[in-house]
Design a protein around this motif. Structure first.
Motif, PDB file in Angstrom:
ATOM      1  N   UNK A 124       0.831  -1.205   0.000  1.00 41.94           N
ATOM      2  CA  UNK A 124       0.000   0.000   0.000  1.00 41.94           C
ATOM      3  C   UNK A 124       0.868   1.260   0.000  1.00 41.94           C
ATOM      4  N   UNK A 125       1.948   1.222   0.779  1.00 42.54           N
ATOM      5  CA  UNK A 125       2.863   2.370   0.799  1.00 42.54           C
ATOM      6  C   UNK A 125       3.522   2.556  -0.558  1.00 42.54           C
ATOM      7  N   UNK A 126       3.891   1.430  -1.197  1.00 42.23           N
ATOM      8  CA  UNK A 126       4.458   1.515  -2.532  1.00 42.23           C
ATOM      9  C   UNK A 126       3.473   2.074  -3.540  1.00 42.23           C
ATOM     10  N   UNK A 127       2.183   1.735  -3.387  1.00 35.33           N
ATOM     11  CA  UNK A 127       1.165   2.291  -4.264  1.00 35.33           C
ATOM     12  C   UNK A 127       1.052   3.797  -4.119  1.00 35.33           C
ATOM     13  N   UNK A 128       1.106   4.291  -2.882  1.00 35.77           N
ATOM     14  CA  UNK A 128       1.069   5.736  -2.662  1.00 35.77           C
ATOM     15  C   UNK A 128       2.291   6.415  -3.273  1.00 35.77           C
ATOM     16  N   UNK A 129       3.446   5.772  -3.136  1.00 34.92           N
ATOM     17  CA  UNK A 129       4.676   6.316  -3.733  1.00 34.92           C
ATOM     18  C   UNK A 129       4.565   6.355  -5.251  1.00 34.92           C
ATOM     19  N   UNK A 130       3.995   5.295  -5.829  1.00 39.15           N
ATOM     20  CA  UNK A 130       3.804   5.222  -7.275  1.00 39.15           C
ATOM     21  C   UNK A 130       2.921   6.359  -7.767  1.00 39.15           C
ATOM     22  N   UNK A 131       1.814   6.598  -7.072  1.00 46.78           N
ATOM     23  CA  UNK A 131       0.929   7.680  -7.462  1.00 46.78           C
ATOM     24  C   UNK A 131       1.614   9.031  -7.394  1.00 46.78           C
ATOM     25  N   UNK A 132       2.462   9.212  -6.374  1.00 43.41           N
ATOM     26  CA  UNK A 132       3.180  10.483  -6.229  1.00 43.41           C
ATOM     27  C   UNK A 132       4.139  10.703  -7.403  1.00 43.41           C
ATOM     28  N   UNK A 133       4.904   9.679  -7.790  1.00 40.64           N
ATOM     29  CA  UNK A 133       5.854   9.834  -8.887  1.00 40.64           C
ATOM     30  C   UNK A 133       5.129  10.102 -10.202  1.00 40.64           C
ATOM     31  N   UNK A 134       4.086   9.315 -10.469  1.00 37.26           N
ATOM     32  CA  UNK A 134       3.348   9.507 -11.714  1.00 37.26           C
ATOM     33  C   UNK A 134       2.720  10.900 -11.767  1.00 37.26           C
ATOM     34  N   UNK A 135       2.229  11.377 -10.619  1.00 39.72           N
ATOM     35  CA  UNK A 135       1.616  12.697 -10.579  1.00 39.72           C
ATOM     36  C   UNK A 135       2.636  13.788 -10.887  1.00 39.72           C
ATOM     37  N   UNK A 180      -1.995  11.513 -15.032  1.00 40.33           N
ATOM     38  CA  UNK A 180      -1.996  11.572 -13.571  1.00 40.33           C
ATOM     39  C   UNK A 180      -3.261  10.953 -13.004  1.00 40.33           C
ATOM     40  N   UNK A 181      -4.390  11.159 -13.659  1.00 39.55           N
ATOM     41  CA  UNK A 181      -5.650  10.596 -13.186  1.00 39.55           C
ATOM     42  C   UNK A 181      -5.605   9.067 -13.230  1.00 39.55           C
ATOM     43  N   UNK A 182      -5.081   8.512 -14.332  1.00 41.33           N
ATOM     44  CA  UNK A 182      -4.970   7.058 -14.445  1.00 41.33           C
ATOM     45  C   UNK A 182      -4.114   6.472 -13.343  1.00 41.33           C
ATOM     46  N   UNK A 183      -2.994   7.129 -13.054  1.00 42.26           N
ATOM     47  CA  UNK A 183      -2.109   6.640 -11.995  1.00 42.26           C
ATOM     48  C   UNK A 183      -2.761   6.766 -10.628  1.00 42.26           C
ATOM     49  N   UNK A 184      -3.491   7.860 -10.421  1.00 44.24           N
ATOM     50  CA  UNK A 184      -4.159   8.049  -9.135  1.00 44.24           C
ATOM     51  C   UNK A 184      -5.191   6.959  -8.875  1.00 44.24           C
ATOM     52  N   UNK A 185      -5.816   6.458  -9.930  1.00 45.56           N
ATOM     53  CA  UNK A 185      -6.811   5.394  -9.785  1.00 45.56           C
ATOM     54  C   UNK A 185      -6.142   4.046  -9.549  1.00 45.56           C
ATOM     55  N   UNK A 186      -5.115   3.742 -10.346  1.00 49.82           N
ATOM     56  CA  UNK A 186      -4.539   2.392 -10.328  1.00 49.82           C
ATOM     57  C   UNK A 186      -3.532   2.164  -9.209  1.00 49.82           C
ATOM     58  N   UNK A 187      -2.801   3.205  -8.802  1.00 51.21           N
ATOM     59  CA  UNK A 187      -1.720   3.008  -7.833  1.00 51.21           C
ATOM     60  C   UNK A 187      -2.213   2.447  -6.504  1.00 51.21           C
ATOM     61  N   UNK A 188      -3.278   2.984  -5.902  1.00 52.01           N
ATOM     62  CA  UNK A 188      -3.747   2.380  -4.643  1.00 52.01           C
ATOM     63  C   UNK A 188      -4.227   0.941  -4.816  1.00 52.01           C
ATOM     64  N   UNK A 189      -4.880   0.654  -5.945  1.00 52.62           N
ATOM     65  CA  UNK A 189      -5.331  -0.710  -6.204  1.00 52.62           C
ATOM     66  C   UNK A 189      -4.137  -1.653  -6.347  1.00 52.62           C
ATOM     67  N   UNK A 190      -3.104  -1.170  -7.028  1.00 49.76           N
ATOM     68  CA  UNK A 190      -1.901  -1.990  -7.197  1.00 49.76           C
ATOM     69  C   UNK A 190      -1.226  -2.250  -5.865  1.00 49.76           C
ATOM     70  N   UNK A 191      -1.222  -1.240  -4.986  1.00 50.51           N
ATOM     71  CA  UNK A 191      -0.609  -1.423  -3.682  1.00 50.51           C
ATOM     72  C   UNK A 191      -1.282  -2.512  -2.869  1.00 50.51           C
ATOM     73  N   UNK A 192      -2.592  -2.621  -3.020  1.00 52.37           N
ATOM     74  CA  UNK A 192      -3.316  -3.675  -2.297  1.00 52.37           C
ATOM     75  C   UNK A 192      -3.136  -5.044  -2.943  1.00 52.37           C
TER      76      UNK A 192
END
Length: 491
Positions: free
Chosen positions: A141-152, A322-334
């Motif tokens: 989950x933490x990695x997913x949040x990090x992923x969203x931050x980088x993509x954003x 950025x929107x696509x990453x914001x949607x997928x990153x949390x799901x990927x983290x889980x």
């Protein structure tokens, strides 16, 4: 130093602490992409020479990349909390100096300070993530949040820059691109003092590998410099430095092996690269960034130079990424804890398809609504990005010792910085080379550049699939195994 020196349990407030890390990572990485749209405003405001433009734009990238690994090792030994906060304070100082610059070389010097400070901050974000969320689903989950931050930061950097320049005016708008960092850092520092886990390491116990720092720093610098020159289409690119870089990096590897055998302080634990997940993640991180950075870069160039959009409007076109990453990153983290490396493969495939979709649709004007047509492929590429960055990092860190979390993250991030620089240089060369051969045909140039991105992502995808099949990918939940060591305790 033992793992108990850094593994202070932080059950309450871990996500509050991690939010400070993400904010620090966001503001430092944003300056990698936001500067591109600020160059015309800087030239108008300070009357910069061509050399000053080059160093103001890419001196940040250079010093950022050079200092990452030494800063990671410093954070592991000195303490990640204090290293991150000191780096963030210097970043704020560098940003303020940039915003107040009265001459071109003043701006260049301040940008170099900014880059050094960003390189100190960034590895601590990954090290603290590993420390706060040791392994398992929460690390994902933490990695997913990090992923969203980088993509954003990659996707919205041009938009943020365009907004600030429009608000500040054509002559001084560039100053706000830097000055906006100051209040963000000012907010992050007291929050970090309050929420980040306290360091247990003693300052007087720090032992740094100075020769290793010199060899690696000069090796990375001589690798990045010709790529920057090629990206800027300099008349004389010092390609000979690549040979010198290879020699310096080979000497660095040999020296690190000697340090391990002799028990001397070392900069990098090379045994990490013999860990399957870490090695694959290092390759994926570099290869992915070679291809992915070209997508927003080509969109920005084509819409500005080819279709006459303003910097702000061109930046807005990239927001679906950025929107696509914001949607997928949390799901990927889980999901990464259950799905493993296959999630990264799916993400790479999505990015490649998104890039190919851009090639197919970017030439259709549709009554001036081409921005609407490309939103779908950009959304897909962004969603794929969210499936790649966080899971790839999570899989790399799961067997890394807590004592080496920042250094391990720094090695991965150095590869990403090098990959990004290679990608922009190669894809930019494809774009401008096509324009030279076919003057005025920006559509063909953008198509050639996007084709380069698609090929790079596809090659990374194929090699990852081969590695996955060859090693019969194990799920993260089965890999609580042995952390990377050389048979001795980490230094």
């Amino acid at each position: 130093m033992t793992e108990t020196d850094v593994a202070e349990p932080v059950q309450a407030g871990r996500w509050a602490a991690y939010s400070v890390c993400l904010l620090a990572g966001f503001v430092t990485l944003l300056d990698v992409s936001v500067i591109n749209v600020a160059v015309p405003s800087m030239q108008a405001g300070l009357h910069l020479s061509a050399g000053q433009v080059l160093w103001a734009a890419f001196g940040y990238t250079l010093t950022f990349g050079v200092v990452l690994v030494p800063a990671g090792a410093l954070g592991d030994q000195l303490g990640r909390r204090r290293t991150l906060l000191v780096g963030l304070a210097f970043f704020a100082f560098g940003s303020l100096a940039c915003g107040l610059a009265a001459s071109g070389w003043w701006l260049v010097a301040a940008r170099l300070v900014q880059g050094l400070a960003a390189g100190v901050v960034t590895p601590q974000v990954v090290g603290l993530m590993r420390q706060l969320f040791a392994r398992g689903p929460e690390l994902g989950k933490a990695g997913g949040a990090y992923s969203g931050m980088i993509a954003a930061t990659t996707a919205i950097g041009p938009l943020v820059g365009g907004l600030l320049i429009q608000a500040g005016g054509p002559a001084d708008g560039w100053r706000w691109v830097f000055l906006v960092n100051v209040p963000i850092a000012a907010l992050s520092l007291p929050l970090g003092l309050r929420w980040l886990p306290r360091d247990r390491q003693q300052i007087r116990g720090v032992r740094l590998d100075l020769l290793g720092i010199a060899l690696l720093g000069s090796g990375v610098a001589t690798l990045i410099l010709p790529l920057i020159a090629a990206e800027q289409r300099q008349p004389s690119v010092p390609w000979h430095l690549l040979g010198l870089s290879a020699l310096l990096l080979a000497c660095f590897i040999a020296w690190q092996q000697h340090c391990t055998r002799s028990g001397r302080p070392r900069l990098v634990n090379l045994a990490m690269l013999r860990q399957r997940d870490y090695a694959i993640s290092a390759f994926v991180g570099m290869g992915y960034f070679v291809g992915f950075v070209g997508i927003p870069f080509m969109v920005s160039l084509y819409f500005q130079l080819g279709l006459g959009y303003s910097a702000l409007a061109a930046g807005a076109v990239g927001t679906p990424t950025a929107l696509g990453a914001a949607i997928s990153a949390p799901l990927a983290g889980r999901a990464v804890h259950r799905v493993g490396r296959r999630l990264v493969v799916i993400g790479l495939a999505a990015v490649a398809l998104g890039s190919a979709g851009l090639i197919a649709l970017i030439g259709h004007r549709a009554g001036g609504l081409v921005w609407l047509l490309v939103a779908g492929p950009l959304l897909l590429a962004g969603a794929g990005s969210g499936l790649v960055i966080g899971p790839n990092l999570t899989l790399a860190l799961q067997t890394v010792p807590l004592t080496e979390g920042s250094a391990a993250g720094a090695v991965l991030q150095t590869g990403q910085r090098i990959g990004s620089t290679i990608g922009i240089a190669v894809i930019g060369a494809l774009y401008f080379g096509s324009l030279t051969a076919h003057p005025g045909d920006h559509l063909r140039a953008a198509t050639d550049g996007l084709l380069g991105s698609t090929v790079a992502i596809t090659i990374t995808l194929l090699i990852t699939v081969i590695a996955l099949l060859a090693t019969r990918d194990r799920r993260p939940s089965t890999q609580h195994g042995t952390p990377a060591t050389d048979g001795d305790e980490p230094d």
